[in-house]
Design an enzyme around this catalytic site. Sequence first.
Site, PDB file in Angstrom:
ATOM      1  N   PRO A   1     -37.839  74.486  43.366  1.00 52.19           N
ATOM      2  CA  PRO A   1     -39.031  75.285  43.011  1.00 52.19           C
ATOM      3  C   PRO A   1     -38.664  76.536  42.203  1.00 52.19           C
ATOM      4  O   PRO A   1     -37.685  77.209  42.513  1.00 52.19           O
ATOM      5  CB  PRO A   1     -39.600  75.698  44.377  1.00 52.19           C
ATOM      6  CG  PRO A   1     -38.945  74.800  45.376  1.00 52.19           C
ATOM      7  CD  PRO A   1     -37.628  74.409  44.798  1.00 52.19           C
ATOM      8  N   GLU A   2     -39.450  76.795  41.165  1.00 51.44           N
ATOM      9  CA  GLU A   2     -39.262  77.992  40.341  1.00 51.44           C
ATOM     10  C   GLU A   2     -40.540  78.829  40.432  1.00 51.44           C
ATOM     11  O   GLU A   2     -41.410  78.536  41.251  1.00 51.44           O
ATOM     12  CB  GLU A   2     -38.963  77.578  38.889  1.00 51.44           C
ATOM     13  CG  GLU A   2     -37.765  76.631  38.791  1.00 51.44           C
ATOM     14  CD  GLU A   2     -37.457  76.182  37.367  1.00 51.44           C
ATOM     15  OE1 GLU A   2     -37.826  76.889  36.415  1.00 51.44           O
ATOM     16  OE2 GLU A   2     -36.861  75.105  37.214  1.00 51.44           O
TER      17      GLU A   2
END
Length: 299
Positions: A2-3
């Site tokens: 996840p970013e």
Amino acid sequence: MPELPEVETVCRQLEPEIEGRRIEGLEVLDERWTRPVPAAEVERALAGRTIEGLGRRGKYLLLTLEGGRTLVMHLRMTGNLVLVEGEDRLDPSQGMRLYEGERSTSERHLRARFALDDGRQLWFTDPRRFGEAFLLEDGDLGARFAKLGVEPLSAEFTPEALGEAAAGRTAPLKSFLLDQAHVAGVGNIYADEALFRARLHPLSPAGSMKPEHHLALRDAVVEALEAGLEHGGASIDDYRDGRGEKGEMQDEFLVHTREGEPCPSCGGPIARIVVSGRSTYFCPSCQVRLRRRPRRRKR
Ligand SMILES: [Zn+2]
């Protein structure tokens, strides 16, 4: 992994649901989640606290609690924070759509669960167990995140700020963007997407950018992240949003994971190289490799 868009999606979905809710209890099922602090200590500190908000800094989730403390969580590679109906009402066919309804899979990877006063639960699931959580006094938040770079969706993320961060740096642009000390929250996906949008080759030395490149890259980073947000984040592997559902950004990638496919701009094949140990996708025709030697850092 996840970013920023994935973490921000979770925040935007969950904050209105959990703000003002009281944590009846926290159960940590995996001691590693809070290490080196004993899980029981974190459990005690959170029990009975009211949630004031859920925010984000870089890729960190900040669960703000009444009483001046914040539980900081990082999803790392495969963590997810998902709101589910209470245990007694848990029914995969009735809105509980964790991992497409595979409750057993999520349960196996459950590392911590918060019981809320409305009967619902907040689950931190994490197959690879690299995710982490730690408690901070609100007064210590600034110092803890002092080394994190500028928030790319904030007004402080100007072409000048980007230029200053890049000045004198010989690191390739891809590595520069992955370094959380420069721009917070950008990871492998959105670095590739931003460099394509800016038409800059990922191996160009960061310090070789001219002012027009600073402007182009600033705009490109913002556009790439906003595209991610618009599509609910990217679910290449394990990422699920705050409701347990997949994002759709993986279907919208311009170059990331598109090796051999036609470039959306020129039609030539997208190439893949490895930079900083990470797969990097780009168009060799559209993305210019800057070669000018970086000037010395002013400061
Ligand atoms: Zn192209």
